[in-house]
Design a protein around this motif. Structure first.
Motif, short mmCIF file in Angstrom:
data_model
loop_
_atom_site.label_atom_id
_atom_site.label_comp_id
_atom_site.label_asym_id
_atom_site.label_seq_id
_atom_site.Cartn_x
_atom_site.Cartn_y
_atom_site.Cartn_z
N CYS A 83 11.79 -8.66 -9.38
CA CYS A 83 10.73 -9.00 -8.44
C CYS A 83 10.72 -10.51 -8.20
CB CYS A 83 9.39 -8.54 -8.98
SG CYS A 83 8.00 -8.97 -7.90
N ILE A 84 10.73 -10.88 -6.90
CA ILE A 84 10.64 -12.29 -6.55
C ILE A 84 9.37 -12.62 -5.77
CG2 ILE A 84 13.12 -12.72 -6.68
CD1 ILE A 84 13.22 -12.54 -3.61
N GLU A 85 8.68 -11.59 -5.24
CA GLU A 85 7.42 -11.82 -4.53
C GLU A 85 6.56 -10.56 -4.61
OE1 GLU A 85 7.86 -12.91 -0.42
OE2 GLU A 85 9.25 -14.52 -0.88
N GLY A 86 5.25 -10.75 -4.53
CA GLY A 86 4.32 -9.63 -4.45
C GLY A 86 3.99 -9.03 -5.80
N ARG A 87 3.31 -7.89 -5.71
CA ARG A 87 2.90 -7.17 -6.92
C ARG A 87 3.01 -5.67 -6.66
NH1 ARG A 87 -2.00 -7.04 -7.27
NH2 ARG A 87 -2.55 -8.01 -5.31
N GLY A 88 3.10 -4.93 -7.75
CA GLY A 88 3.13 -3.48 -7.67
C GLY A 88 3.30 -2.90 -9.04
N ALA B 135 3.63 -0.41 -4.17
CA ALA B 135 3.33 -1.79 -3.80
C ALA B 135 1.82 -1.96 -3.78
CB ALA B 135 3.92 -2.12 -2.43
N ALA B 136 1.35 -3.11 -4.20
CA ALA B 136 -0.08 -3.41 -4.19
C ALA B 136 -0.63 -3.23 -2.77
CB ALA B 136 -0.32 -4.84 -4.67
N PRO B 137 -1.91 -2.90 -2.65
CA PRO B 137 -2.47 -2.63 -1.32
C PRO B 137 -2.53 -3.84 -0.40
CG PRO B 137 -4.19 -2.53 -3.00
CD PRO B 137 -2.88 -2.68 -3.72
N GLY C 179 0.78 -1.23 0.00
CA GLY C 179 0.00 0.00 0.00
C GLY C 179 0.81 1.28 0.00
N THR C 180 2.13 1.19 -0.15
CA THR C 180 2.95 2.41 -0.14
C THR C 180 3.26 2.88 -1.56
OG1 THR C 180 5.04 1.18 -0.01
CG2 THR C 180 4.00 1.86 2.08
#
Length: 124
Positions: free
Chosen positions: A57-62, A92-94, A41-42
């Motif tokens: 990127c190795i994890e998450g979404r944005g 970064a995705a919320p 969320g940032t």
């Protein structure tokens, strides 16, 4: 030979996340490698005036947003490179942290932090 584990490297809270810095200027490799968390969320207004940076990127979404407002999705398996010291927004995705492996050239000293409270792009 340099061998390091994530629990043994310096961690820096850079403002909207955590940067675990595996290689620094003092290691004399000429570049820095980090394992970086961008908190869910940032949105960070960033610019590296003295370093080129590539992030995988190795994890998450944005997303990374360029100065023209073009948003480029980031998900595992995506690399983006700031090959012209590009000012950008890193979002970064919320619902999930974004985890990136980043390379900086030239190397960081190790204590660099962003100043995200300014209306200008944070830089070092």
């Amino acid at each position: 030979m340099i061998i390091r584990k994530i629990d043994d490297v310096p961690s820096v809270d850079w403002g909207n996340g955590l940067s675990r810095r595996f290689l620094l200027n003092s290691d004399n490799m000429g570049y820095t490698v980090t394992d970086t968390i961008v908190r869910a969320g940032t949105k960070s207004r960033l610019e590296y005036r003295n370093h080129l940076e590539a992030c995988y990127c190795i994890e998450g979404r944005g997303e990374v947003i360029d100065l023209d407002g073009v948003a480029h999705p980031i998900e595992p398996g995506t690399l983006y490179a700031l090959d012209h010291n590009d000012p950008h927004f890193l979002v970064a995705a919320p619902d999930t942290d974004l985890r990136l492996v980043c390379v900086f050239s030239p190397a960081l000293r190790g204590n660099e932090r962003h100043s995200l409270d300014s209306a200008e792009f944070s830089h070092y």
